[in-house]
Design a protein around this motif. Sequence first.
Motif, PDB file in Angstrom:
ATOM      1  N   ASN A   1     -76.143  85.835   7.545  1.00 48.39           N
ATOM      2  CA  ASN A   1     -76.706  85.122   6.407  1.00 48.39           C
ATOM      3  C   ASN A   1     -76.756  86.081   5.224  1.00 48.39           C
ATOM      4  OD1 ASN A   1     -78.086  83.583   4.575  1.00 48.39           O
ATOM      5  ND2 ASN A   1     -79.922  83.296   5.827  1.00 48.39           N
TER       6      ASN A   1
ATOM      7  N   LEU B   1     -79.524  86.717   2.485  1.00 51.50           N
ATOM      8  CA  LEU B   1     -80.738  87.485   2.712  1.00 51.50           C
ATOM      9  C   LEU B   1     -80.715  88.824   1.975  1.00 51.50           C
ATOM     10  CD1 LEU B   1     -81.335  86.966   6.559  1.00 51.50           C
ATOM     11  CD2 LEU B   1     -82.658  85.990   4.680  1.00 51.50           C
TER      12      LEU B   1
ATOM     13  N   ALA C   1     -88.545  92.276   1.715  1.00 57.16           N
ATOM     14  CA  ALA C   1     -88.100  91.677   2.982  1.00 57.16           C
ATOM     15  C   ALA C   1     -87.528  92.755   3.896  1.00 57.16           C
ATOM     16  CB  ALA C   1     -87.050  90.606   2.711  1.00 57.16           C
TER      17      ALA C   1
ATOM     18  N   PHE D   1     -83.718  92.612  10.221  1.00 58.34           N
ATOM     19  CA  PHE D   1     -83.324  91.967   8.968  1.00 58.34           C
ATOM     20  C   PHE D   1     -81.830  92.127   8.719  1.00 58.34           C
ATOM     21  CE2 PHE D   1     -82.280  92.310   4.486  1.00 58.34           C
ATOM     22  CZ  PHE D   1     -82.826  91.152   3.954  1.00 58.34           C
TER      23      PHE D   1
ATOM     24  N   ALA E   1     -78.744  89.334   8.468  1.00 61.96           N
ATOM     25  CA  ALA E   1     -77.973  89.199   7.234  1.00 61.96           C
ATOM     26  C   ALA E   1     -76.486  89.411   7.463  1.00 61.96           C
ATOM     27  CB  ALA E   1     -78.493  90.200   6.194  1.00 61.96           C
TER      28      ALA E   1
END
Length: 350
Positions: free
Chosen positions: A4, A7, A39, A80, A84
């Motif tokens: 993703n 992100l 984040a 994270f 991503a």
Amino acid sequence: MTGNPALLDLVGRTPLARVTTPLPLPHPGFWAKVECLGAGGMKARAAVSMLRAAKAKGALRPGSTVVESTSGTLGLGLAFAGQALGHPVVLVVDEELEPSMRALLRAHGARLEIVAEPHAVGGWQQARRQRVREVLDTVPGAYWPDQYNNPDNPAGYAGLAAELLARLDRIDVLVCSVGTGGHSAGVVRALRERDPGVRLIGVDTVGSTIFGQPARPRVMRGLGSSIHPRNVAYEQFDEVHWVGPVEVVDACRRLARGTFVTGGWSTGAVALVAAWAARVTPGAEVATIFPDGPHRYLDTIFDDAFCRSRGLLGTPTGWPVEVADPAAVAVSEWSRCRVVADPARQAVPV
């Protein structure tokens, strides 16, 4: 695993807070980059940098698993970065990792491997690194970032330095906690490209071997080390401070009451030393980085029963003890040394 990339827009651009709360003595104030509000936390910067570089070099194939050791914060950053960039993440942690952080890492999709016993010499870090190698042998095509020795770790903090420079006209003193050595090396190198006179103060924990102290059991996590990471840029430091858990608990709690912005061991440690630096260098602009927030420490730093049972409640003097040689004495309280050298490169007596 599908990534993703959107992100990645959430990394960085964290706020800068002005801190004037007495820690424990009054001081003119310092600037703190509040990285817990980004984040993936501060180490999302390093995690994204390492994985992107590995993909560009062909060391990390599409969809391959990332395996790494962590005491918590880098694990969050890797979870994270894995989402991503499209990579499953296996994190090797240990029994001392807080249940709340274990739950959070699992919630973000990471698989945890939990080490039950510390290594006899290298403590939890060495035990985790040994397990990493075992996991790598069982996961075909897995990639190990090796955060302690990977130059793409400090490279990930160039953006943090740019954010500081965009907000502050000058920075005279930079105070950084030291664990892997990544953010201190990455930030100060970028700052000194504009002003070579920036002073760098490293903040370590008592019981850590990074700056030449003997290895001892450590209460604090997130800073310090039982090994000697190659990413620690010893030549960049002007001095080092070792802090103890009593001083840090006091600083974290004072921040919570007086600044609202607070955090864990690393945050309390750098806040204490940044306040000292502001106090002893009037007129200087002092900046630091708060690596983490308070939530994973509600059952430790901010819990009276936990702190009382371990003798962690007290009021520090507000001044460090001066140490002439980091190898001459084993410090047990806040201490300062203006001699910084890589202990792994010191001559061994014959």
